[in-house]
Design an enzyme around this catalytic site. Structure first.
Site, mmCIF file in Angstrom:
data_model
loop_
_atom_site.group_PDB
_atom_site.id
_atom_site.type_symbol
_atom_site.label_atom_id
_atom_site.label_comp_id
_atom_site.label_asym_id
_atom_site.label_seq_id
_atom_site.Cartn_x
_atom_site.Cartn_y
_atom_site.Cartn_z
ATOM 1 C CE1 TYR A 142 -3.220 -2.602 -0.023
ATOM 2 C CE2 TYR A 142 -3.998 -2.173 2.111
ATOM 3 C CZ TYR A 142 -4.081 -2.959 1.355
ATOM 4 O OH TYR A 142 -5.255 -3.865 1.105
ATOM 5 C CE LYS A 191 0.973 -18.060 -1.805
ATOM 6 N NZ LYS A 191 0.194 -19.113 -1.649
ATOM 7 C CG ASP A 223 -2.553 -20.199 0.171
ATOM 8 O OD1 ASP A 223 -1.953 -20.085 1.175
ATOM 9 O OD2 ASP A 223 -2.282 -20.703 -0.721
ATOM 10 C CG ASP A 247 -7.313 -4.116 3.768
ATOM 11 O OD1 ASP A 247 -8.247 -3.916 4.451
ATOM 12 O OD2 ASP A 247 -7.112 -3.279 2.945
ATOM 13 C CG ASP A 251 -12.415 -6.270 5.765
ATOM 14 O OD1 ASP A 251 -12.363 -5.399 6.864
ATOM 15 O OD2 ASP A 251 -12.494 -5.600 4.573
#
Length: 357
Positions: A142, A191, A223, A247, A251
């Site tokens: 980001y 990851k 994942d 992020d 959620d």
């Protein structure tokens, strides 16, 4: 005690839910002998309309001069066609950076009274769950270099993921210290089978785990983590991860609690000043209709009392009031999917919480 709080009400339902949290803080202040001074500042779409900028300099200065910050929500379709640097959401990255807020704490709790609201099977949530996601907030993709260029297949866009040792170590220390105060179990999500940044992340987390031998530490690929959150959320205590993964996963964690309208968050740095906000968006479809669920913002105010002002008893008071209201069966529209009955408005739910303080 006297505390100054900057109010960033923002757009959509932001003003409604922030006003609810302010009323709760005033009631708590009156009960425990504290004085909260509130000063509003512009951020997001409303700031663009008034000044042409999503994050005016006056807002940054006001937040820096305050003891803490309470944020509602920013954005909406009115500003969707603006260029990236002028969009309301750009203000969020800017204010986090300006305040040095590199940590985001996002608790996800399944309230016993809301078990039927969870989309997960009854046997999965029978034991409940209460986890904490520690998200790195000012690094990663980001904030990395981005742009457009001529690529192998023609014009392409790029965003760069980058993390330094310092950034990983400081978020890792927050995560390990958080785990030490809870159930001493930490899962680091990355990851590392694909990304070099994740390999560095994992190396440093392993190094730090040796300093915290009392914490049960493990790694998990992102994942798999996404699957495990819906398969068995009760296995998690504290999760630490990068900006983008945090992020997304936070959620997901909020949704399995039954409603995104229930989840608070705290953004913290190296000082006591933090920024507290609900994790949901501006919900422009219900803005101004008095339908919003104020609970996430009220619980964000409780986190402010706990983390910025060290007012544990006062924070507990707010959280117990929310518990009591839910146990009595009171619901806003977003919580009525499985419980039936009449929905309370934003102000009515706020009144119920105030009655239980």
């Amino acid at each position: 005690m006297k505390y100054s709080i900057a109010l960033l009400k923002g757009d959509g339902i932001g003003p409604e839910i922030v006003d609810s949290a302010v009323e709760v803080l005033k009631k708590v202040g009156a009960k425990y002998g504290h004085e909260f001074e509130f000063t509003p500042y512009l951020i997001g779409g409303c700031a663009i309309d008034a000044t042409g900028e999503p994050l005016p300099e006056e807002t940054v200065k006001g937040c820096l001069a305050s003891d803490s910050v309470l944020l509602g929500a920013v954005g909406g379709p009115k500003w969707d066609n603006l260029p990236g640097g002028k969009r309301p959401e750009k203000a969020l990255l800017g204010i986090r950076s300006a305040l040095g807020l590199f940590t985001n704490l996002r608790p996800a709790k399944l309230y016993p009274a809301l078990k039927n609201a969870s989309p997960l099977r009854a046997d999965i949530v029978a034991g409940g769950f209460e986890l904490m996601i520690v998200r790195e907030l000012t690094g990663g993709i980001y904030f990395g270099e981005r742009g457009r260029r001529e690529g192998k297949y023609g014009p392409e866009a790029f965003d760069t993921e980058a993390y330094s040792r310092m950034e990983i170590e400081r978020i890792g220390r927050v995560a390990f210290e958080t785990a030490m105060k809870r159930n001493r179990k930490l899962v680091s999500i990355d990851k590392a089978n694909v990304l070099e940044t994740s390999r560095l992340w994992r190396e440093i987390m392993h190094e730090m785990s040796k300093e915290y031998s009392e914490v049960e530490y493990s790694d998990m690929l992102v994942d798999n983590a996404a699957m495990q959150l819906v398969r068995n959320p009760g296995q998690f205590d504290v999760i630490v991860t990068s900006n983008m993964f945090g992020d997304i996963l936070s959620d997901e964690a909020s949704q399995i609690t039954g409603s995104i309208g229930m989840l608070a968050s705290a953004s913290l740095g190296s000082t006591k000043r933090g920024m507290y906000e609900p994790i949901h968006g501006s919900a422009p479809d219900i803005a101004g209709q008095n339908k919003a669920n104020p609970i996430a913002t009220v619980l964000s105010a409780a986190m402010m009392l706990r983390y910025s002002f060290d007012l544990k008893e006062e924070a507990d008071c707010i959280e117990k009031a929310v518990d009591a209201v839910l146990e009595k069966g009171f619901r806003t529209a977003d919580l009525l999917g499985t419980s039936g009955g009449n929905a309370l408005s934003c102000t009515e739910m706020t009144e119920k919480i105030l009655e239980n303080i």
